[in-house]
Write an enzyme that holds these catalytic residues in place. Sequence first.
Site, PDB file in Angstrom:
ATOM      1  N   GLN A 260       0.974  -1.048   0.052  1.00 27.93           N
ATOM      2  CA  GLN A 260      -0.012  -0.073   0.027  1.00 27.93           C
ATOM      3  C   GLN A 260       0.762   1.068  -0.117  1.00 27.93           C
ATOM      4  OE1 GLN A 260      -1.803  -1.570   3.277  1.00 27.93           O
ATOM      5  NE2 GLN A 260      -3.778  -1.443   2.591  1.00 27.93           N
TER       6      GLN A 260
ATOM      7  N   HIS B  74       6.745  -0.238   3.067  1.00 25.44           N
ATOM      8  CA  HIS B  74       6.836  -1.621   3.629  1.00 25.44           C
ATOM      9  C   HIS B  74       6.137  -2.791   2.555  1.00 25.44           C
ATOM     10  CE1 HIS B  74       3.378  -0.033   5.525  1.00 25.44           C
ATOM     11  NE2 HIS B  74       2.861  -1.546   5.489  1.00 25.44           N
TER      12      HIS B  74
ATOM     13  N   HIS C  50       3.987  -6.392   2.635  1.00 27.53           N
ATOM     14  CA  HIS C  50       3.529  -7.352   3.465  1.00 27.53           C
ATOM     15  C   HIS C  50       3.913  -8.493   2.900  1.00 27.53           C
ATOM     16  CE1 HIS C  50       0.618  -4.806   6.077  1.00 27.53           C
ATOM     17  NE2 HIS C  50       0.981  -3.975   5.061  1.00 27.53           N
TER      18      HIS C  50
END
Length: 89
Positions: A70, A83, A85
């Site tokens: 995101q 980041h 996931h």
Amino acid sequence: TPSPKAGLSLAVVNLKPLSPGHVLVIPRRVVATLAQLNADELADLWRSAREVHALVCGVHGAGAALFGVQDGRGAGQSVPHAHIHIIPR
């Protein structure tokens, strides 16, 4: 060119996992979006994600994993630190 062990990225267990084994791979340098990473940091982030993917899937006996990014508030990013996931399935 830095090696995969350059230490530009690290992995942490998600404190609010969507499922067991949910891990975040993050760059050591705090930036809000992937576009703010330099080429070495971006390459290391994805190289690290590939290594973490193999480890997490092995530990959790998963045959697949979801990779999620995101990138920016408009994409639903709630923490201003880029980041990836990794969620074993």
